[in-house]
Write a protein that holds these residues in place. Structure first.
Motif, PDB file in Angstrom:
ATOM      1  N   GLU A   1       0.814  -1.212   0.000  1.00  0.00           N
ATOM      2  CA  GLU A   1       0.000   0.000   0.000  1.00  0.00           C
ATOM      3  C   GLU A   1       0.851   1.267   0.000  1.00  0.00           C
ATOM      4  OE1 GLU A   1      -2.976   0.319   2.985  1.00  0.00           O
ATOM      5  OE2 GLU A   1      -4.394  -0.947   1.890  1.00  0.00           O
ATOM      6  N   LYS A   2       2.028   1.192   0.631  1.00  0.00           N
ATOM      7  CA  LYS A   2       2.880   2.379   0.720  1.00  0.00           C
ATOM      8  C   LYS A   2       3.412   2.807  -0.641  1.00  0.00           C
ATOM      9  CE  LYS A   2       7.067  -0.335   1.597  1.00  0.00           C
ATOM     10  NZ  LYS A   2       7.559  -1.245   2.592  1.00  0.00           N
ATOM     11  N   LEU A   3       3.247   1.924  -1.644  1.00  0.00           N
ATOM     12  CA  LEU A   3       3.742   2.229  -2.994  1.00  0.00           C
ATOM     13  C   LEU A   3       2.666   2.846  -3.872  1.00  0.00           C
ATOM     14  CD1 LEU A   3       5.728  -1.099  -3.535  1.00  0.00           C
ATOM     15  CD2 LEU A   3       6.690   1.147  -2.994  1.00  0.00           C
ATOM     16  N   LYS A   4       1.535   3.184  -3.296  1.00  0.00           N
ATOM     17  CA  LYS A   4       0.416   3.708  -4.086  1.00  0.00           C
ATOM     18  C   LYS A   4       0.802   4.947  -4.883  1.00  0.00           C
ATOM     19  CE  LYS A   4      -4.440   5.061  -3.699  1.00  0.00           C
ATOM     20  NZ  LYS A   4      -5.564   5.347  -2.787  1.00  0.00           N
ATOM     21  N   GLY A   5       1.675   5.771  -4.328  1.00  0.00           N
ATOM     22  CA  GLY A   5       2.094   6.988  -5.027  1.00  0.00           C
ATOM     23  C   GLY A   5       3.404   6.842  -5.773  1.00  0.00           C
ATOM     24  N   ASP A   6       3.924   5.636  -5.823  1.00  0.00           N
ATOM     25  CA  ASP A   6       5.212   5.387  -6.481  1.00  0.00           C
ATOM     26  C   ASP A   6       4.983   5.203  -7.982  1.00  0.00           C
ATOM     27  OD1 ASP A   6       7.545   4.141  -7.544  1.00  0.00           O
ATOM     28  OD2 ASP A   6       8.098   3.398  -5.561  1.00  0.00           O
ATOM     29  N   GLU A   7       5.315   6.234  -8.771  1.00  0.00           N
ATOM     30  CA  GLU A   7       5.030   6.204 -10.206  1.00  0.00           C
ATOM     31  C   GLU A   7       5.757   5.066 -10.917  1.00  0.00           C
ATOM     32  OE1 GLU A   7       2.744   7.931 -11.627  1.00  0.00           O
ATOM     33  OE2 GLU A   7       2.297   9.072  -9.812  1.00  0.00           O
ATOM     34  N   GLU A   8       6.988   4.813 -10.483  1.00  0.00           N
ATOM     35  CA  GLU A   8       7.764   3.751 -11.129  1.00  0.00           C
ATOM     36  C   GLU A   8       7.104   2.392 -10.897  1.00  0.00           C
ATOM     37  OE1 GLU A   8      12.202   1.669 -11.159  1.00  0.00           O
ATOM     38  OE2 GLU A   8      11.714   3.168  -9.632  1.00  0.00           O
ATOM     39  N   PHE A   9       6.677   2.147  -9.661  1.00  0.00           N
ATOM     40  CA  PHE A   9       6.048   0.858  -9.358  1.00  0.00           C
ATOM     41  C   PHE A   9       4.725   0.707 -10.103  1.00  0.00           C
ATOM     42  CE2 PHE A   9       3.438  -1.971  -6.644  1.00  0.00           C
ATOM     43  CZ  PHE A   9       4.231  -3.109  -6.733  1.00  0.00           C
ATOM     44  N   LEU A  10       3.923   1.763 -10.150  1.00  0.00           N
ATOM     45  CA  LEU A  10       2.655   1.701 -10.871  1.00  0.00           C
ATOM     46  C   LEU A  10       2.897   1.427 -12.358  1.00  0.00           C
ATOM     47  CD1 LEU A  10       0.708   4.668  -9.200  1.00  0.00           C
ATOM     48  CD2 LEU A  10       0.382   2.229  -8.799  1.00  0.00           C
ATOM     49  N   HIS A  11       3.948   2.023 -12.892  1.00  0.00           N
ATOM     50  CA  HIS A  11       4.308   1.755 -14.288  1.00  0.00           C
ATOM     51  C   HIS A  11       4.712   0.291 -14.467  1.00  0.00           C
ATOM     52  CE1 HIS A  11       5.859   2.405 -18.306  1.00  0.00           C
ATOM     53  NE2 HIS A  11       7.013   1.874 -17.931  1.00  0.00           N
ATOM     54  N   GLN A  12       5.459  -0.237 -13.515  1.00  0.00           N
ATOM     55  CA  GLN A  12       5.867  -1.649 -13.591  1.00  0.00           C
ATOM     56  C   GLN A  12       4.661  -2.582 -13.502  1.00  0.00           C
ATOM     57  OE1 GLN A  12       8.668  -1.313 -10.299  1.00  0.00           O
ATOM     58  NE2 GLN A  12      10.407  -1.694 -11.675  1.00  0.00           N
TER      59      GLN A  12
END
Length: 780
Positions: free
Chosen positions: A467-478
């Motif tokens: 959940e802490k990666l919700k704002g992580d653009e790189e992770f969302l792209h992955q």
């Protein structure tokens, strides 16, 4: 645990086929790797720690292809991949091997997940069932119609099973005596530390060949008893709309129930323990009503063979057995004609009568009024009600989702809940993340592990850290990249298997499950038609192209379900042949949907269709698999959908339709024809069944579907599953989701929130609850 090596694979191939790894066929290589792997764990299958054990009695085990899961749990999959790659062979070649499809749907797949989870969680649980000669059936689509063929899963051999001739038991029916022969499969826990057993019983004749009859040129008579015996375990769920079909089904249920109990009693005696203490050493879970005949059978064994009193034996049975209810629908709760039951199981029927008498005595002590006794009675109107026997003669009755359990307590079985409130409990179903994420979606599992480590493999709640990666653009792209890769892979697989090309830029909208009216594939089809007309009319603009993927089998005798399959394929043709619309829509009904196909579809899905009528789906597990892989649920407030949106947030899914209480309020006055006449969108899609828009090749299938909605059919009232009631809300909700998919980042966030909150849906959690709260496993 011994390790798999190139040398021991080569040795097996040489000894059995006179070949090497490089010259062996795929089948020979599969058998060699499987047998060598089995040899590495076989000694652990029969090491009894002395702890109390649980047994899972189920008519179905939808295991799928076992080699990858077993190698993965053993920690040997990379070793085997490397051995084969060094010889120029791809491990994925084993996908050519058939699934082990000894199940029909969620009930059987749940059983398989539970066994995996129990071994992983060091819970001593053995499965018991039937070794069907043929799986459910192999489905083909011919001119859009389902056709069935034999699913000959054993034709390449069965290297993961061990025949245990020394454990054969005899089964006595009213007109026949047979042998039940056990075949044991290893259930390997993750890490390989614990190996439980799935024991499947095969029916065989006591005398396989009548030599005298053959010599007298009575060739058919010579193998008559062999064929009769083998018929019992020949196929899963034989057609039962005739007396002989019902008789065969009852024989199947008694075969594996009695054989399993005889086996357990014998094991107790071998260990120097008394069968009267069976409750101290075994807990047996009845997976739905199919094995409920085990209750009077255990009582019979204890009374006739161990010389216990009936009342003592009944108390022991209550302690030993627990019952899982998987449905609230009356037609799915088994009832047996008394005359048939007595003819098939004459030695068991007296104990059913005694159980019924005991129940009546207890009800009198509880001051249940005489006029209410009928709804409890196990034997009533010349029928035996198996669910009632299961509730009375067990110590636990569990539902499989929160809403399902509440319906059991308050609506479906309130009279039983009133007298046995302490017996009712909920165990929301689960899925094994090792099969449905780690193996089915290796790219996503690898991405997750790089972010939060590998602890989720045995503790799925750790996904919450994502959940802490919700704002992580790189992770969302992955995440988006992985989803696109899985869509590309599925499209290639469908093109190879079905000859159908799919545009992978389309939304993948998926409904994969058993074909049944309550699951409402027909509602899905009507909604697709509404979208088709909306695009043609210009009512729907700026539509994001979508491919609607269906996978389902209809029971061979289920005419209406087969009509729905034909309808979906006709809608597919209609769209395919329309150049105005086929740029925006495509419908694909894949053939022979099974576990291995699901492993391809689930990771690729963008949208998960979970649209059963509220109050009809006990739980569902496909919804959990799709959620775990990042699909967004479009669903009713039904089954485990309720808990999915509780965990992941309704804002990250799409809920529509009437709820249980809404349906209860309008049920008596419901008039689907009035809704159809009032709404032009409804009218045009329903009328398409009979106005020539869609063709059923003169079968009258579409007329029958139309009649079932407008007039009712067989035991149905008109529109029994409220398709017309939910239609507009469903169509509009789908269009809302379609518009959201124009924002890839928004969808990636919703997808992430579903993955991160799937932790509670692990079958590891579920099986621990069974072990602690129902079976009370501990050292003995």
């Amino acid at each position: 645990m011994n390790r798999i090596t190139s040398q021991n694979i080569e040795t097996f191939l040489l000894q059995n086929y006179g070949k090497s790894i490089k010259t062996a066929s795929t089948i020979e290589l599969y058998n060699a790797v499987s047998r060598v792997a089995l040899g590495c764990v076989a000694d652990k299958m029969y090491s009894n720690s002395g702890k109390k054990r649980a047994g899972y009695l189920s008519a179905e085990y939808l295991v799928g292809r076992v080699i990858y899961a077993n190698l993965y749990n053993m920690g040997e999959i990379d070793t085997v991949r490397k051995i084969l790659e060094e010889k120029g062979i791809d491990l994925e070649k084993f996908e050519e091997i058939e699934d082990l499809a000894l199940g029909n749907g969620g009930l059987g797949r749940l059983a398989a997940c539970f066994l995996d989870s129990a071994a992983t969680c060091s819970i001593p649980l053995d499965g018991y069932g039937i070794r069907y000669r043929y799986g459910l059936f192999k489905q083909s689509l011919v001119d859009g119609f389902q056709t069935e063929g034999a699913d000959d899963w054993q034709r390449f051999g069965d290297p993961w099973s061990i025949r245990r001739e020394e454990d054969v038991v005899e089964i006595v029916f009213g007109d026949q005596e047979v042998k039940a022969v056990p075949y044991d499969m290893p259930i390997i826990g993750y890490g390989g530390d614990m190996v439980n057993t799935l024991r499947l019983w095969q029916s065989e004749p006591k005398v396989p060949f009548d030599f005298i009859a053959f010599n007298d040129e009575k060739y058919s008579d010579a193998v008559k008893e062999k064929n009769r015996a083998e018929d019992i375990s020949r196929i899963l769920y034989p057609k039962d709309d005739t007396y002989e079909g019902k008789k065969l089904r009852l024989k199947q249920q008694y075969l594996f129930s009695s054989a399993s109990l005889q086996d357990i009693v014998r094991k107790l005696k071998r260990a120097g323990r008394s069968p009267k203490d069976i409750g101290e050493y075994y807990s047996l879970q009845l997976n739905d009503t199919h094995p409920v005949v085990a209750i009077p059978e255990l009582i019979r064994i204890l009374v006739e063979e161990e010389e216990l009193s009936f009342s003592t034996a009944l108390k022991i049975a209550e302690k030993v057995f627990a019952y899982t209810n998987h449905t609230i629908m009356p037609e799915a709760l088994e009832k047996w004609d008394v005359k048939l039951f007595k003819a098939v199981l004459p030695k068991v029927y007296p104990y059913v009568r005694k159980i019924n008498s005991s129940l009546k005595n207890q009800l009198k002590k509880l001051n249940i009024p005489q006029e209410e006794l009928k709804k409890y009675s196990i034997i009533e109107d010349n029928k035996i009600f198996m669910a009632r026997m299961a509730i009375y003669a067990t110590h636990s009755i569990n539902g499989v989702a929160q809403i399902h359990t509440e319906i059991l307590k308050n609506t479906a079985l309130p009279e039983w809940y009133k007298i046995y409130p302490q017996r009712f409990n909920n165990k929301t179903n689960g899925i094994t993340q090792r099969r449905w994420l780690a193996l089915a979606n290796q790219e996503l599992s690898s991405l997750i592990s790089t972010k939060i480590g590998e602890g989720w493999i045995t503790d799925l709640s750790q996904l919450k850290a994502l959940e802490k990666l919700k704002g992580d653009e790189e992770f969302l792209h992955q995440l988006r990249e992985v989803k696109q890769l899985k869509k590309n892979q599925l499209a290639a697989y469908i093109e190879k298997n079905e000859g159908i090309k799919i545009d992978t830029s389309f939304i993948f909208d998926v409904q994969i499950k058993r074909l049944h009216e309550y699951k409402r594939q027909l509602l899905n089809a009507f909604s697709i038609l509404d979208t088709y007309y909306g695009i043609k009319e210009g009512r729907i603009k700026d539509f994001k192209p979508t491919v609607y993927i269906f996978g389902a089998k209809a029971a061979p005798g289920y005419f209406r379900a087969k009509g729905i399959i034909k309808l979906i394929n006709e809608i597919s043709r209609l769209i395919r042949e329309d150049p105005v619309v086929n740029k925006f829509m495509q419908v694909v009904f894949i053939s022979n949907y099974n576990v291995s196909y699901a492993e391809k579809i689930v990771p690729a899905a963008d949208i998960s269709e979970q649209i059963s009528t509220a109050g009809t789906e006990a739980s569902g597990t496909g919804n959990m698999k799709l959620m775990l892989n990042g699909a967004l649920t479009i669903g009713t407030y039904d089954g485990a959908n309720v808990e999915i949106v509780q965990q992941a947030g309704e804002e990250n899914n799409y809920i529509f339709g009437a709820r249980v209480e809404d349906i209860a309020e309008i049920e008596a006055s419901y008039n689907p024809s009035a809704l159809i006449e009032k709404n032009p969108r409804l009218k045009v899609v329903v009328e398409a069944l009979i106005d020539g828009t869609l063709r059923d090749e003169g079968t009258e299938m579409f007329q029958e579907l139309y009649d079932s909605i407008t007039e009712g059919a067989s035991w149905h009232k008109p529109d029994h599953y409220y398709l017309m009631l939910d239609f507009i809300d469903y169509c509009d909700t789908r269009l809302r989701a379609n518009q959201d998919f124009k924002d890839p980042r928004l969808i990636a966030e919703k997808s992430l929130m579903n993955i991160a909150n799937a932790g509670s849906f692990s079958s590891d959690r579920t099986i621990k609850q069974y072990a602690e709260e129902i079976w009370q496993l501990g050292n003995k």
